[in-house]
Design a protein around this motif. Structure first.
Motif, PDB file in Angstrom:
ATOM      1  N   ALA A  23      62.671  32.541  32.133  1.00 33.14           N
ATOM      2  CA  ALA A  23      61.442  31.842  32.510  1.00 33.14           C
ATOM      3  C   ALA A  23      61.707  30.849  33.634  1.00 33.14           C
ATOM      4  O   ALA A  23      60.898  30.714  34.573  1.00 33.14           O
ATOM      5  N   ALA A  24      62.839  30.156  33.553  1.00 29.82           N
ATOM      6  CA  ALA A  24      63.183  29.186  34.595  1.00 29.82           C
ATOM      7  C   ALA A  24      63.374  29.875  35.940  1.00 29.82           C
ATOM      8  O   ALA A  24      62.891  29.386  36.977  1.00 29.82           O
ATOM      9  N   THR A  26      62.117  32.773  36.825  1.00 28.67           N
ATOM     10  CA  THR A  26      60.828  33.296  37.274  1.00 28.67           C
ATOM     11  C   THR A  26      60.078  32.232  38.066  1.00 28.67           C
ATOM     12  O   THR A  26      59.470  32.511  39.100  1.00 28.67           O
ATOM     13  N   ARG A  27      60.144  30.981  37.603  1.00 27.07           N
ATOM     14  CA  ARG A  27      59.493  29.887  38.334  1.00 27.07           C
ATOM     15  C   ARG A  27      60.282  29.522  39.594  1.00 27.07           C
ATOM     16  O   ARG A  27      59.715  29.288  40.661  1.00 27.07           O
ATOM     17  N   ALA A  30      60.099  31.376  43.175  1.00 21.12           N
ATOM     18  CA  ALA A  30      59.007  31.088  44.111  1.00 21.12           C
ATOM     19  C   ALA A  30      59.515  30.218  45.259  1.00 21.12           C
ATOM     20  O   ALA A  30      59.065  30.353  46.406  1.00 21.12           O
ATOM     21  N   HIS A  31      60.476  29.343  44.973  1.00 26.40           N
ATOM     22  CA  HIS A  31      61.046  28.485  46.007  1.00 26.40           C
ATOM     23  C   HIS A  31      62.023  29.257  46.891  1.00 26.40           C
ATOM     24  O   HIS A  31      62.134  28.969  48.084  1.00 26.40           O
ATOM     25  N   ASP A  77      63.312  21.572  44.433  1.00 30.24           N
ATOM     26  CA  ASP A  77      62.414  22.181  43.453  1.00 30.24           C
ATOM     27  C   ASP A  77      63.101  23.329  42.716  1.00 30.24           C
ATOM     28  O   ASP A  77      62.883  23.532  41.514  1.00 30.24           O
ATOM     29  N   GLU A  81      64.362  23.587  38.339  1.00 31.40           N
ATOM     30  CA  GLU A  81      64.099  24.645  37.365  1.00 31.40           C
ATOM     31  C   GLU A  81      65.377  25.186  36.731  1.00 31.40           C
ATOM     32  O   GLU A  81      65.461  25.369  35.514  1.00 31.40           O
TER      33      GLU A  81
END
Length: 256
Positions: A23-24, A26-27, A30-31, A77, A81
């Motif tokens: 999950a981390a 996956t977020r 994006a960066h 960022d 995560e």
């Protein structure tokens, strides 16, 4: 243009933490996706030992990664995560690709998909028959040597993944570029060349599936735009380099 750098980060994540880890990432990706220094990335998990993960990130260069991405807000960022999992890292290193690379038989080359040497011979014969009758292109090819079509067929064959016949008999990319120096090719002539090549591909019976034709036309666009540049008054011939190798849905970066 420098070659890309591939970073590998190997993790050992307790299985009970893997949902949070995935999950981390996956977020966090994006960066990565927003970073101009990032070419691509992939997180893989071991089939037999679910605790082992490998993250592969391709960077435009090591310097771009270390001095560019790591100094940006995107990195801040990103780390927010995945930083909690830093203690689970077993390896984090940069690697440079070598010349040992290729594709396996599971993915046919464009050359094989098209039908091999015979297909490209039919293509160039049909193409130059059209060129010599064309008002826009005939002046460019005035005095065309009898063997020209067969040389271009060898070039196309090698570019699209076939045997290195052109390299072995004519030379590398620099040899092909030299054929265009001083020709003063116009945009109208370039476009007509691309259009006639597509007509010749139809006539020669080359595959018409979208995947093949998109790659085929992509090369025609790439190659003809270089031809226009190198035919211009300010062009500087590049150092000798290998014939480009074209594949499905991608283009090799041009190195001047």
């Amino acid at each position: 243009m420098t070659s890309h750098t591939v970073e590998y980060i190997r993790y050992l994540i307790p299985e009970q933490q893997s949902p949070q880890f995935l999950a981390a990432y996956t977020r966090a990706t994006a960066h990565l996706a927003a970073a101009p220094q990032c070419v691509d990335y992939e997180l893989a998990r071991c089939e037999k030992d679910f605790e082992h993960f490998v993250l592969r990130i391709t960077w435009t260069s090591t310097e771009d990664h270390v001095e560019g991405f790591r100094g940006s807000e995107l990195f801040t960022d990103f780390i927010a995560e995945v930083g909690p999992f830093d203690g689970s890292i077993e390896e984090m290193r940069h690697y440079k690709p070598t010349t040992v690379r290729g594709t396996g038989a599971a993915v046919p080359t464009l050359y094989a998909w098209a039908g091999g040497a015979e297909a490209f011979t039919r293509l160039t014969e049909a193409f130059y028959a059209k060129v010599l009758k064309d008002d826009v292109l005939a002046p460019v090819f005035e005095g065309l040597a009898a063997e020209h079509a067969s040389h271009v067929a060898s070039w196309f064959g090698e570019v699209f993944g076939g045997p290195p016949a052109y390299s072995e008999t004519q030379g590398g990319h620099g040899h092909m570029v030299a054929k265009h120096l001083g020709k003063g090719i116009t945009e109208a002539q370039r476009r007509r060349w691309v259009n006639l090549l597509q007509d010749a591909a139809d006539e020669a019976g080359l595959p018409t599936d979208a995947e093949f034709r998109s790659a085929f036309v992509a090369y025609a666009e790439w190659g003809t735009r270089l031809a226009v540049y190198f035919s211009g008054p300010d062009a500087v011939a590049p150092a000798e380099q290998a014939v480009p190798r074209w594949t499905w849905g991608s283009a090799p970066p041009y190195q001047g």
